[in-house]
Scaffold this active site. Sequence first.
Site, PDB file in Angstrom:
ATOM      1  N   GLY A   3       3.080   2.156  10.690  1.00 16.97           N
ATOM      2  CA  GLY A   3       4.031   3.255  10.506  1.00 16.97           C
ATOM      3  C   GLY A   3       4.775   3.632  11.777  1.00 16.97           C
ATOM      4  O   GLY A   3       5.404   4.679  11.855  1.00 16.97           O
ATOM      5  N   SER A  13       3.940  -2.300  10.094  1.00 21.76           N
ATOM      6  CA  SER A  13       5.402  -2.375  10.213  1.00 21.76           C
ATOM      7  C   SER A  13       5.985  -3.717   9.787  1.00 21.76           C
ATOM      8  O   SER A  13       6.972  -4.188  10.366  1.00 21.76           O
ATOM      9  CB  SER A  13       5.837  -2.015  11.636  1.00 21.76           C
ATOM     10  OG  SER A  13       5.426  -0.696  11.954  1.00 21.76           O
ATOM     11  N   HIS A  66      -9.336   1.210   5.160  1.00 18.93           N
ATOM     12  CA  HIS A  66      -8.041   1.401   5.832  1.00 18.93           C
ATOM     13  C   HIS A  66      -8.241   2.339   7.026  1.00 18.93           C
ATOM     14  O   HIS A  66      -9.030   3.281   6.957  1.00 18.93           O
ATOM     15  CB  HIS A  66      -7.017   1.982   4.848  1.00 18.93           C
ATOM     16  CG  HIS A  66      -5.629   1.912   5.393  1.00 18.93           C
ATOM     17  ND1 HIS A  66      -5.162   2.824   6.303  1.00 18.93           N
ATOM     18  CD2 HIS A  66      -4.627   1.022   5.189  1.00 18.93           C
ATOM     19  CE1 HIS A  66      -3.916   2.494   6.638  1.00 18.93           C
ATOM     20  NE2 HIS A  66      -3.568   1.404   5.968  1.00 18.93           N
ATOM     21  N   GLU A 102      -6.529   4.704   8.071  1.00 12.73           N
ATOM     22  CA  GLU A 102      -6.276   6.122   7.773  1.00 12.73           C
ATOM     23  C   GLU A 102      -7.508   6.752   7.125  1.00 12.73           C
ATOM     24  O   GLU A 102      -7.832   7.922   7.373  1.00 12.73           O
ATOM     25  CB  GLU A 102      -5.029   6.255   6.881  1.00 12.73           C
ATOM     26  CG  GLU A 102      -3.764   5.966   7.697  1.00 12.73           C
ATOM     27  CD  GLU A 102      -2.603   5.394   6.916  1.00 12.73           C
ATOM     28  OE1 GLU A 102      -2.601   5.472   5.678  1.00 12.73           O
ATOM     29  OE2 GLU A 102      -1.689   4.850   7.558  1.00 12.73           O
ATOM     30  N   ASN A 105       0.877  -1.166   0.000  1.00  8.23           N
ATOM     31  CA  ASN A 105       0.000   0.000   0.000  1.00  8.23           C
ATOM     32  C   ASN A 105       0.918   1.221   0.000  1.00  8.23           C
ATOM     33  O   ASN A 105       1.530   1.531   1.013  1.00  8.23           O
ATOM     34  CB  ASN A 105      -0.893  -0.029   1.249  1.00  8.23           C
ATOM     35  CG  ASN A 105      -1.699   1.247   1.415  1.00  8.23           C
ATOM     36  OD1 ASN A 105      -1.746   2.083   0.506  1.00  8.23           O
ATOM     37  ND2 ASN A 105      -2.332   1.406   2.566  1.00  8.23           N
ATOM     38  N   TRP A 106       1.004   1.856  -1.142  1.00  7.95           N
ATOM     39  CA  TRP A 106       1.945   2.983  -1.278  1.00  7.95           C
ATOM     40  C   TRP A 106       1.469   4.256  -0.587  1.00  7.95           C
ATOM     41  O   TRP A 106       2.229   5.217  -0.479  1.00  7.95           O
ATOM     42  CB  TRP A 106       2.203   3.270  -2.764  1.00  7.95           C
ATOM     43  CG  TRP A 106       3.156   2.322  -3.406  1.00  7.95           C
ATOM     44  CD1 TRP A 106       3.823   1.296  -2.803  1.00  7.95           C
ATOM     45  CD2 TRP A 106       3.579   2.330  -4.766  1.00  7.95           C
ATOM     46  NE1 TRP A 106       4.627   0.662  -3.719  1.00  7.95           N
ATOM     47  CE2 TRP A 106       4.494   1.280  -4.934  1.00  7.95           C
ATOM     48  CE3 TRP A 106       3.259   3.127  -5.882  1.00  7.95           C
ATOM     49  CZ2 TRP A 106       5.105   1.003  -6.155  1.00  7.95           C
ATOM     50  CZ3 TRP A 106       3.848   2.851  -7.099  1.00  7.95           C
ATOM     51  CH2 TRP A 106       4.774   1.790  -7.226  1.00  7.95           C
ATOM     52  N   LYS A 107       0.203   4.285  -0.198  1.00  4.53           N
ATOM     53  CA  LYS A 107      -0.349   5.502   0.418  1.00  4.53           C
ATOM     54  C   LYS A 107      -0.052   6.717  -0.483  1.00  4.53           C
ATOM     55  O   LYS A 107      -0.114   6.574  -1.709  1.00  4.53           O
ATOM     56  CB  LYS A 107       0.200   5.661   1.843  1.00  4.53           C
ATOM     57  CG  LYS A 107      -0.015   4.376   2.665  1.00  4.53           C
ATOM     58  CD  LYS A 107       0.245   4.504   4.130  1.00  4.53           C
ATOM     59  CE  LYS A 107       0.000   3.157   4.796  1.00  4.53           C
ATOM     60  NZ  LYS A 107       0.145   3.192   6.238  1.00  4.53           N
ATOM     61  N   GLU A 117      -4.992  -4.889  10.608  1.00  2.00           N
ATOM     62  CA  GLU A 117      -3.934  -3.900  10.800  1.00  2.00           C
ATOM     63  C   GLU A 117      -4.161  -3.149  12.113  1.00  2.00           C
ATOM     64  O   GLU A 117      -4.940  -2.177  12.146  1.00  2.00           O
ATOM     65  CB  GLU A 117      -3.941  -2.882   9.652  1.00  2.00           C
ATOM     66  CG  GLU A 117      -3.682  -3.493   8.298  1.00  2.00           C
ATOM     67  CD  GLU A 117      -3.098  -2.476   7.329  1.00  2.00           C
ATOM     68  OE1 GLU A 117      -2.076  -2.801   6.716  1.00  2.00           O
ATOM     69  OE2 GLU A 117      -3.654  -1.368   7.205  1.00  2.00           O
ATOM     70  N   GLY A 151       3.011  -1.067   4.139  1.00  6.50           N
ATOM     71  CA  GLY A 151       3.150   0.330   3.766  1.00  6.50           C
ATOM     72  C   GLY A 151       4.593   0.646   3.415  1.00  6.50           C
ATOM     73  O   GLY A 151       5.077   0.384   2.305  1.00  6.50           O
ATOM     74  N   GLY A 152       5.312   1.181   4.376  1.00  5.67           N
ATOM     75  CA  GLY A 152       6.670   1.687   4.158  1.00  5.67           C
ATOM     76  C   GLY A 152       7.596   0.737   3.418  1.00  5.67           C
ATOM     77  O   GLY A 152       8.301   1.142   2.480  1.00  5.67           O
TER      78      GLY A 152
END
Length: 253
Positions: free
Chosen positions: A173, A213, A95, A97, A10-12, A167, A234-235
């Site tokens: 993150g 993470s 999600h 966010e 997930n590149w956000k 999640e 993500g990251g």
Amino acid sequence: MKRIPVIAGNWKMYKTKDEALAFIYAVNQDLPAKEKVETVICAPSIFLRDLVKRQGEELGIGAQNMHYLDQGAYTGELSALMLKSYGVKYVVIGHSERRAYYNETDETVNLKLKKAIAEEITPIVCCGESLDIREAGTTNDFVKVQVEAAYQDVSKEEALKTILAYEPIWAIGTGKTATPEQANDTIKAIRGVLASIYDQETADQVRILYGGSVKPANVDELLATSDIDGALIGGASLQADSFLTLANAALKK
Ligand code: 13P
């Protein structure tokens, strides 16, 4: 029943066009066969068309959100039909966010899930608790409510077309990963919710991912568990070499 693992990035809101294209060219040759590991990149919508064109044989491309209606006066939104018409095969729904910053609710998650399935887009449906809930010991009750709401009026056949992602918000993150035991226990509980809505056979077939993470250093221990079927990342999905390491780690599953 073997569940094919899923490694989804997930590149956000990261990357420029050049960076997105460089990533695709860098990973294409070295991804595992999709029959062994389903790999997906959920990118900002502006990149979707370019990525679909260059996705190669093994990778699937997903969006990070969509609207639940076919069309209308909803400035800034994208419909499932639009995504489908560009060959987008997955969509992240609910999600944390989006729940925190964009008013996503259990109800809109349910409407989006149903719409995605109707348009043959695989929904990656997210659930997960805050740190307060984890510390209060009510995680399983909290995710049960989220999952039951997401799958309301969703048939067994439709449910089999979905992917879930657990999640925990406190692990996103933050560099704080849930332990493999914590993640696996909650995912088992989620599978139990699916079994109570549908039946054990259905619950045993739906892929449930862990997110929060995940990185090359911890993916093996997470995937070594009984119920974690892959990861939503993500990251660590932003760099091609790290995404490839994660995708290939799932071959051991
Ligand atoms: P991180 O892997 O950066 O913690 O993000 C997880 C996530 O939110 C994926 O959807």
